[in-house]
Design a protein around this motif. Sequence first.
Motif, PDB file in Angstrom:
ATOM      1  N   ILE A 185      27.851  32.262  42.102  1.00  8.06           N
ATOM      2  CA  ILE A 185      27.476  32.499  43.497  1.00  8.06           C
ATOM      3  C   ILE A 185      27.843  31.295  44.351  1.00  8.06           C
ATOM      4  O   ILE A 185      27.478  30.162  44.049  1.00  8.06           O
ATOM      5  N   PHE A 186      28.607  31.558  45.410  1.00  6.56           N
ATOM      6  CA  PHE A 186      28.972  30.552  46.403  1.00  6.56           C
ATOM      7  C   PHE A 186      28.328  30.954  47.729  1.00  6.56           C
ATOM      8  O   PHE A 186      28.861  31.813  48.440  1.00  6.56           O
ATOM      9  N   PRO A 187      27.156  30.403  48.066  1.00  9.69           N
ATOM     10  CA  PRO A 187      26.426  30.836  49.266  1.00  9.69           C
ATOM     11  C   PRO A 187      27.255  30.781  50.550  1.00  9.69           C
ATOM     12  O   PRO A 187      27.083  31.607  51.443  1.00  9.69           O
ATOM     13  N   GLN A 188      28.154  29.814  50.649  1.00  9.53           N
ATOM     14  CA  GLN A 188      28.975  29.672  51.850  1.00  9.53           C
ATOM     15  C   GLN A 188      30.311  30.403  51.738  1.00  9.53           C
ATOM     16  O   GLN A 188      31.148  30.303  52.636  1.00  9.53           O
ATOM     17  N   GLY A 189      30.515  31.101  50.627  1.00  6.71           N
ATOM     18  CA  GLY A 189      31.801  31.760  50.420  1.00  6.71           C
ATOM     19  C   GLY A 189      32.811  30.814  49.823  1.00  6.71           C
ATOM     20  O   GLY A 189      32.642  29.587  49.835  1.00  6.71           O
ATOM     21  N   TYR A 190      33.879  31.378  49.259  1.00  8.05           N
ATOM     22  CA  TYR A 190      34.895  30.550  48.613  1.00  8.05           C
ATOM     23  C   TYR A 190      36.279  30.751  49.218  1.00  8.05           C
ATOM     24  O   TYR A 190      37.126  29.898  49.146  1.00  8.05           O
ATOM     25  N   GLY A 191      36.517  31.902  49.799  1.00  9.55           N
ATOM     26  CA  GLY A 191      37.821  32.139  50.407  1.00  9.55           C
ATOM     27  C   GLY A 191      38.863  32.738  49.497  1.00  9.55           C
ATOM     28  O   GLY A 191      40.044  32.773  49.848  1.00  9.55           O
ATOM     29  N   PHE A 192      38.458  33.226  48.332  1.00 11.80           N
ATOM     30  CA  PHE A 192      39.419  33.870  47.439  1.00 11.80           C
ATOM     31  C   PHE A 192      39.862  35.209  48.006  1.00 11.80           C
ATOM     32  O   PHE A 192      39.112  35.896  48.693  1.00 11.80           O
ATOM     33  N   LYS A 193      41.091  35.589  47.692  1.00 12.64           N
ATOM     34  CA  LYS A 193      41.569  36.922  48.014  1.00 12.64           C
ATOM     35  C   LYS A 193      41.036  37.903  46.967  1.00 12.64           C
ATOM     36  O   LYS A 193      40.454  37.505  45.954  1.00 12.64           O
ATOM     37  N   GLN A 194      41.250  39.194  47.219  1.00 15.51           N
ATOM     38  CA  GLN A 194      40.806  40.221  46.273  1.00 15.51           C
ATOM     39  C   GLN A 194      41.802  40.289  45.112  1.00 15.51           C
ATOM     40  O   GLN A 194      42.565  41.241  44.968  1.00 15.51           O
ATOM     41  N   GLU A 195      41.760  39.266  44.286  1.00 12.61           N
ATOM     42  CA  GLU A 195      42.679  39.129  43.164  1.00 12.61           C
ATOM     43  C   GLU A 195      41.920  38.653  41.936  1.00 12.61           C
ATOM     44  O   GLU A 195      41.025  37.819  42.033  1.00 12.61           O
ATOM     45  N   ALA A 196      42.281  39.190  40.790  1.00 15.30           N
ATOM     46  CA  ALA A 196      41.673  38.762  39.535  1.00 15.30           C
ATOM     47  C   ALA A 196      42.496  37.618  38.944  1.00 15.30           C
ATOM     48  O   ALA A 196      43.728  37.608  39.059  1.00 15.30           O
ATOM     49  N   GLN A 197      41.824  36.667  38.347  1.00 12.03           N
ATOM     50  CA  GLN A 197      42.480  35.536  37.704  1.00 12.03           C
ATOM     51  C   GLN A 197      42.121  35.519  36.225  1.00 12.03           C
ATOM     52  O   GLN A 197      40.964  35.674  35.852  1.00 12.03           O
ATOM     53  N   GLN A 198      43.138  35.323  35.386  1.00 11.76           N
ATOM     54  CA  GLN A 198      42.915  35.265  33.948  1.00 11.76           C
ATOM     55  C   GLN A 198      43.687  34.087  33.371  1.00 11.76           C
ATOM     56  O   GLN A 198      44.812  33.808  33.801  1.00 11.76           O
ATOM     57  N   PHE A 199      43.076  33.409  32.396  1.00 14.89           N
ATOM     58  CA  PHE A 199      43.670  32.225  31.792  1.00 14.89           C
ATOM     59  C   PHE A 199      43.651  32.389  30.279  1.00 14.89           C
ATOM     60  O   PHE A 199      42.616  32.700  29.693  1.00 14.89           O
ATOM     61  N   VAL A 200      44.824  32.196  29.657  1.00 18.57           N
ATOM     62  CA  VAL A 200      44.973  32.411  28.223  1.00 18.57           C
ATOM     63  C   VAL A 200      45.352  31.107  27.555  1.00 18.57           C
ATOM     64  O   VAL A 200      46.213  30.357  28.045  1.00 18.57           O
ATOM     65  N   ASP A 201      44.700  30.798  26.443  1.00 16.77           N
ATOM     66  CA  ASP A 201      45.026  29.620  25.652  1.00 16.77           C
ATOM     67  C   ASP A 201      44.845  29.989  24.186  1.00 16.77           C
ATOM     68  O   ASP A 201      44.376  31.083  23.862  1.00 16.77           O
ATOM     69  N   GLU A 202      45.176  29.079  23.314  1.00 21.68           N
ATOM     70  CA  GLU A 202      45.096  29.353  21.888  1.00 21.68           C
ATOM     71  C   GLU A 202      43.661  29.698  21.484  1.00 21.68           C
ATOM     72  O   GLU A 202      42.754  28.884  21.599  1.00 21.68           O
ATOM     73  N   GLY A 203      43.470  30.924  21.028  1.00 22.57           N
ATOM     74  CA  GLY A 203      42.172  31.338  20.523  1.00 22.57           C
ATOM     75  C   GLY A 203      41.131  31.645  21.576  1.00 22.57           C
ATOM     76  O   GLY A 203      39.976  31.907  21.237  1.00 22.57           O
ATOM     77  N   LYS A 204      41.491  31.620  22.852  1.00 22.45           N
ATOM     78  CA  LYS A 204      40.484  31.919  23.877  1.00 22.45           C
ATOM     79  C   LYS A 204      41.130  32.469  25.138  1.00 22.45           C
ATOM     80  O   LYS A 204      42.319  32.246  25.409  1.00 22.45           O
ATOM     81  N   ARG A 205      40.323  33.176  25.897  1.00 21.87           N
ATOM     82  CA  ARG A 205      40.784  33.800  27.138  1.00 21.87           C
ATOM     83  C   ARG A 205      39.633  33.784  28.122  1.00 21.87           C
ATOM     84  O   ARG A 205      38.478  34.026  27.759  1.00 21.87           O
ATOM     85  N   ALA A 206      39.924  33.500  29.375  1.00 18.85           N
ATOM     86  CA  ALA A 206      38.869  33.409  30.387  1.00 18.85           C
ATOM     87  C   ALA A 206      39.390  33.979  31.697  1.00 18.85           C
ATOM     88  O   ALA A 206      40.596  34.227  31.864  1.00 18.85           O
ATOM     89  N   GLY A 207      38.475  34.190  32.637  1.00 18.45           N
ATOM     90  CA  GLY A 207      38.901  34.687  33.935  1.00 18.45           C
ATOM     91  C   GLY A 207      37.731  34.926  34.849  1.00 18.45           C
ATOM     92  O   GLY A 207      36.564  34.766  34.467  1.00 18.45           O
ATOM     93  N   PHE A 208      38.046  35.315  36.081  1.00 19.68           N
ATOM     94  CA  PHE A 208      37.013  35.698  37.033  1.00 19.68           C
ATOM     95  C   PHE A 208      37.563  36.731  38.000  1.00 19.68           C
ATOM     96  O   PHE A 208      38.777  36.823  38.229  1.00 19.68           O
ATOM     97  N   VAL A 209      36.633  37.532  38.534  1.00 19.47           N
ATOM     98  CA  VAL A 209      36.979  38.618  39.441  1.00 19.47           C
ATOM     99  C   VAL A 209      35.995  38.591  40.603  1.00 19.47           C
ATOM    100  O   VAL A 209      34.783  38.509  40.382  1.00 19.47           O
ATOM    101  N   PRO A 210      36.473  38.659  41.860  1.00 20.50           N
ATOM    102  CA  PRO A 210      35.538  38.675  42.987  1.00 20.50           C
ATOM    103  C   PRO A 210      34.813  40.008  43.111  1.00 20.50           C
ATOM    104  O   PRO A 210      35.423  41.076  42.995  1.00 20.50           O
ATOM    105  N   LEU A 211      33.505  39.943  43.318  1.00 23.33           N
ATOM    106  CA  LEU A 211      32.712  41.126  43.638  1.00 23.33           C
ATOM    107  C   LEU A 211      32.612  41.295  45.144  1.00 23.33           C
ATOM    108  O   LEU A 211      32.592  42.407  45.666  1.00 23.33           O
ATOM    109  N   ASN A 212      32.509  40.183  45.838  1.00 20.42           N
ATOM    110  CA  ASN A 212      32.519  40.114  47.300  1.00 20.42           C
ATOM    111  C   ASN A 212      32.932  38.688  47.655  1.00 20.42           C
ATOM    112  O   ASN A 212      33.431  37.965  46.781  1.00 20.42           O
ATOM    113  N   ASP A 213      32.757  38.265  48.900  1.00 19.44           N
ATOM    114  CA  ASP A 213      33.236  36.936  49.271  1.00 19.44           C
ATOM    115  C   ASP A 213      32.322  35.800  48.801  1.00 19.44           C
ATOM    116  O   ASP A 213      32.638  34.633  48.976  1.00 19.44           O
TER     117      ASP A 213
END
Length: 406
Positions: A185-213
Amino acid sequence: MEMTEDVVIVGAGIAGLATAVALKRVGVRALVLERSQGLRSTGAAISLFPNAWLALDALGVSHKLTRIYDPLFKAYVTNASTGDVQQVLFPAGHEPRAVHRKALLEALAEELPADSIRFSSKLAAIESQEKGGGASIAVVHLEDGTIIKSKVLIGCDGLHSIVAHWLGLAEPVHSGRSAVRGLAIFPQGYGFKQEAQQFVDEGKRAGFVPLNDREFYWFLTCKEENMTRDPEQIQRQVLEKHTESFPSVYLDVVRHADLSTITWAPLMFRHPCGIIFGNLNKGNITVAGDAMHPMTPDLGQGGGLALEDAVVLGRHIGNSVIKNGGLVVPGDMAKAINDYVKERRWRAAGLVIGSYLSGWVQQGGSKWWVKFLRDRVFYKYVFGWVGRLVHYDCGELPAVSSGKED
């Protein structure tokens, strides 16, 4: 106390509530038994792809969510080791959306009469009683001594389903990976676009998706076998042990996590052979959702497949009810449920396989042949087939007169 119902559904998760809504649409009242004291919100958020939205359209609830949650137009997959970035564009009109899990449950529950869900109802035993002429009824015994006789019993009671166990299905197995999930939660907003981000590395995978601003759903899957259950310790472990190679933007999201939403769990799935050849039904008793086809989250299809199950099950039961003049006839329910299982068996198995392969390949390791499979085979050939699995229309519910639905 003894009760008689047309349909009993065990579990008020996505599959259970959606199935109850589907049955209401075709004029059948269902009693939903939920062991918790209220709607479960575990899981924080969920990504819904085109197949899920088509199912929600059939259930008549999609508009409640589409007016709150914006679609995702694209996603980026970043190889943390090399810095290479792949862009994934979602076709116009078929974009996924990330929604709060609780909002989805509430949207479904609002469609049901107030007395449809019986909370704090813990299952003690199940039995099937023959009525003659090939018909049977399911008898559910609750821990408080209540006995409920039902013409249909549908287990939507999740990963360790009591109904699935009664049917003889084997327990789900560990994939060798685990997942941490939460909301940031970013109370002041973060400014991300409506885009999903995913990061892949050896043996692990991470990411985040906006629900709202202001809110983001984030995750990490890794080979960690035994992580603490304490949310603050989980957050610290993610930041200090598993994300040293990930970009600062991901770390910032994890640092802003709402601790009350952080969960850790091993990733389980049912062997596809168990879905293809196992007893998914017996007479008038069957399963749906995770009780039928638990899978790893690598395709984001657990919720979508559960919504599909609900529509297909509602259609087959609804067609039987319409044929019988609005009555739930026990003798016809076994055929309706068997037809539902035939329709769902292979699709569910295919998605379990696709999801497992997707996770295994994308975070399989640094060996040259694994990289070759991921970069030259999976993304080039298999990923397209897997992607087509989420563009699936489970169909509509049969129309009934307005009086039958109430």
